[in-house]
Design a protein around this motif. Structure first.
Motif, short mmCIF file in Angstrom:
data_model
loop_
_atom_site.label_atom_id
_atom_site.label_comp_id
_atom_site.label_asym_id
_atom_site.label_seq_id
_atom_site.Cartn_x
_atom_site.Cartn_y
_atom_site.Cartn_z
N ARG A 19 16.41 35.35 -12.54
CA ARG A 19 15.43 34.97 -13.57
C ARG A 19 15.64 33.50 -13.93
O ARG A 19 16.68 33.14 -14.48
CB ARG A 19 15.63 35.83 -14.82
CG ARG A 19 14.51 35.65 -15.85
CD ARG A 19 14.73 36.55 -17.06
NE ARG A 19 15.83 36.09 -17.91
CZ ARG A 19 15.68 35.23 -18.91
NH1 ARG A 19 14.50 34.71 -19.18
NH2 ARG A 19 16.71 34.89 -19.65
N PRO A 20 14.67 32.64 -13.60
CA PRO A 20 14.89 31.22 -13.90
C PRO A 20 14.83 30.93 -15.41
O PRO A 20 14.02 31.52 -16.12
CB PRO A 20 13.73 30.51 -13.17
CG PRO A 20 12.72 31.55 -12.90
CD PRO A 20 13.39 32.89 -12.93
N VAL A 21 15.73 30.09 -15.85
CA VAL A 21 15.72 29.63 -17.24
C VAL A 21 15.22 28.19 -17.28
O VAL A 21 14.37 27.84 -18.10
CB VAL A 21 17.14 29.74 -17.86
CG1 VAL A 21 17.18 29.07 -19.23
CG2 VAL A 21 17.57 31.20 -17.97
N GLY A 39 16.95 22.06 -29.68
CA GLY A 39 15.98 23.10 -29.31
C GLY A 39 16.42 24.44 -29.89
O GLY A 39 17.60 24.62 -30.21
N HIS A 40 15.48 25.35 -29.98
CA HIS A 40 15.77 26.63 -30.62
C HIS A 40 16.76 27.47 -29.80
O HIS A 40 17.04 27.14 -28.64
CB HIS A 40 14.46 27.40 -30.86
CG HIS A 40 13.73 27.72 -29.59
ND1 HIS A 40 14.06 28.79 -28.80
CD2 HIS A 40 12.72 27.09 -28.96
CE1 HIS A 40 13.27 28.81 -27.75
NE2 HIS A 40 12.45 27.79 -27.81
N ASN A 41 17.24 28.55 -30.38
CA ASN A 41 18.16 29.44 -29.67
C ASN A 41 17.49 29.98 -28.43
O ASN A 41 16.34 30.41 -28.48
CB ASN A 41 18.57 30.63 -30.56
CG ASN A 41 19.46 30.21 -31.70
OD1 ASN A 41 19.09 30.30 -32.85
ND2 ASN A 41 20.63 29.73 -31.38
N GLY A 42 18.22 29.94 -27.33
CA GLY A 42 17.68 30.49 -26.08
C GLY A 42 16.76 29.54 -25.33
O GLY A 42 16.18 29.92 -24.31
N ALA A 43 16.64 28.29 -25.80
CA ALA A 43 15.73 27.33 -25.13
C ALA A 43 16.23 26.95 -23.74
O ALA A 43 15.45 26.51 -22.89
CB ALA A 43 15.57 26.08 -25.99
N MET A 214 14.18 20.65 -26.25
CA MET A 214 13.88 21.66 -25.22
C MET A 214 13.18 22.85 -25.84
O MET A 214 13.44 23.22 -26.98
CB MET A 214 15.17 22.18 -24.59
CG MET A 214 15.66 21.39 -23.42
SD MET A 214 17.05 22.25 -22.63
CE MET A 214 16.18 23.29 -21.46
N LYS A 215 12.30 23.44 -25.05
CA LYS A 215 11.67 24.69 -25.46
C LYS A 215 11.41 25.50 -24.19
O LYS A 215 10.88 24.95 -23.21
CB LYS A 215 10.36 24.39 -26.19
CG LYS A 215 9.77 25.57 -26.89
CD LYS A 215 8.60 25.11 -27.76
CE LYS A 215 8.23 26.17 -28.77
NZ LYS A 215 7.28 25.69 -29.75
N SER A 216 11.77 26.77 -24.21
CA SER A 216 11.49 27.68 -23.09
C SER A 216 11.80 27.06 -21.73
O SER A 216 10.97 27.11 -20.81
CB SER A 216 10.03 28.11 -23.12
OG SER A 216 9.71 28.63 -24.38
N GLY A 217 12.97 26.46 -21.62
CA GLY A 217 13.42 25.96 -20.31
C GLY A 217 12.81 24.65 -19.87
O GLY A 217 12.97 24.26 -18.72
N ALA A 218 12.12 23.95 -20.77
CA ALA A 218 11.52 22.66 -20.40
C ALA A 218 11.81 21.63 -21.48
O ALA A 218 12.03 21.99 -22.65
CB ALA A 218 10.01 22.82 -20.24
N ILE A 219 11.83 20.36 -21.08
CA ILE A 219 11.95 19.28 -22.08
C ILE A 219 10.54 19.03 -22.62
O ILE A 219 9.63 18.73 -21.84
CB ILE A 219 12.47 17.98 -21.43
CG1 ILE A 219 13.77 18.20 -20.67
CG2 ILE A 219 12.57 16.86 -22.46
CD1 ILE A 219 15.04 18.18 -21.45
#
Ligand code: ATP
Length: 238
Positions: A19-21, A39-43, A214-219
Motif C-alpha cells: 500500500r503506497p503512502v 502535516g497531520h497525523n498519518g500524512a 504534507m497531506k495524504s502522502g504528498a507535499i
C-alpha cells in the motif's frame, strides 16, 4: 542559481505491504538550512524521512546525495555520507547508561579510537546537560533527557545532515526550545542541514528556514516560516 541539495528525494514512492503512502514525492534539503516538515497525523512524514534514510524500501524514485543518485539508499550508506537520523520515539536502549550509549554510538559512527574522547567532549559541549546524567540508565531519564541523548548520539558522527523525527513529542514548549536551540546554533555555526519533522509547529517554525506541508502522502505547500505565523494560514494546511 539554487545550490545543489545535500539530500534529495525524487519521485519517491514508498509504503507498507504493497500500500503506497508516498505518492511520487520530490523533496530537497539544501545546504545549511533547517527544513521543517509538517502535516497531520498519518500524512506520511515519518515514512518520507525513513525513505530518505533507507529504512523503508522505495517502490519507485531515487534518493540523491549532493545531486548524485544513490544506487542503494541504505542507512549504512547514508551514515557513511554524513547523514544522521534521530528516530521518532528516541530509539535508545533503556538498560544502557548514557555514557555507554554515547561510547557505543562513537564506535558505530566509526570514530577512530584516538579521537573518541575529543568527539565526546565536542558533543557534551553542544549539549552540556548530558554530563549531568552520564552514569544513569537511559530508561530512567525523562522524555526530554532521553531525546537529548538520542540527539547527542546522532551528533557523534559529526553529521553534515541531520534528520530529526518529532523530537518534541511529549515535551513542553520551553523544553523543546532548550533542546533545539543548541542544534540551531550548531547548524548556523557549521552549515549543517537539518530536516525537522514536527507537530509542534509554532515552536519548530521559530528555528526553521523553510517549511513543507504534507497531506495524504504528498507535499501540498512550501512556505517561509513567517507566512505561517498566522494561525488561519496554518490551519488551511491541516
Ligand atoms: P504522525 O505525525 O502521526 O507520526 P506521519 O505523518 O509521520 O504521522 P506516517 O507514520 O508516515 O505518518 O504514516 C503514514 C501512513 O502509513 C499511515 O496511514 C500509517 O498508518 C501507515 N504506516 C506507518 N507505518 C506503518 C507500518 N510499519 N506498517 C503499515 N502501515 C504503516
Amino acid at each position: 542559481m539554487t545550490a545543489t541539495p545535500v539530500l534529495a528525494g525524487r519521485a519517491l514512492v514508498a509504503g507498507y505491504g504493497g500500500r503506497p503512502v508516498l505518492d511520487g514525492i520530490d523533496i530537497e534539503l539544501r545546504p545549511g538550512e533547517v527544513l521543517c516538515l509538517i502535516g497531520h497525523n498519518g500524512a506520511g512524514k515519518t515514512t518520507l524521512v525513513k525513505a530518505l534514510f533507507g529504512l523503508v524500501p522505495l517502490g519507485a524514485g531515487e534518493v540523491q546525495l549532493d545531486g548524485r543518485p544513490l544506487a542503494r539508499p541504505t542507512p549504512a550508506a547514508l551514515a557513511a555520507a554524513g547523514v544522521a537520523y534521530v528516530p521518532e520515539g528516541r530509539g535508545i536502549f533503556p538498560g544502557l547508561t548514557v555514557d555507554e550509549t554515547l561510547r557505543m554510538a562513537a564506535w558505530a559512527a566509526c570514530v577512530p579510537a584516538a579521537e573518541r574522547g575529543a568527539r565526546l567532549d565536542w558533543v557534551l559541549g553542544i549539549l552540556p546537560r548530558l554530563r549531568e546524567f552520564g552514569g544513569r540508565r537511559a530508561g530512567t531519564l525523562s522524555g526530554g533527557e532521553q531525546q537529548m541523548v538520542s540527539i547527542g548520539r546522532a551528533l557523534l558522527g559529526r553529521p553534515r545532515c541531520l534528520l530529526m523525527d518529532e523530537p518534541s513529542i511529549g515535551l513542553a514548549p520551553k523544553l523543546f526550545q532548550d533542546l533545539l536551540r543548541p542544534i540551531r546554533a550548531l547548524q548556523q555555526a557549521t552549515g549543517m542541514s537539518v530536516l525537522l519533522v514536527e507537530q509542534n509547529v509554532h515552536e519548530a517554525l521559530k528555528i526553521s528556514d523553510r517549511v513543507l506541508a504534507m497531506k495524504s502522502g504528498a507535499i501540498i505547500r512550501e512556505a517561509a516560516p513567517a507566512e505561517l505565523a498566522d494561525n488561519a494560514r496554518l490551519m488551511e494546511l491541516y
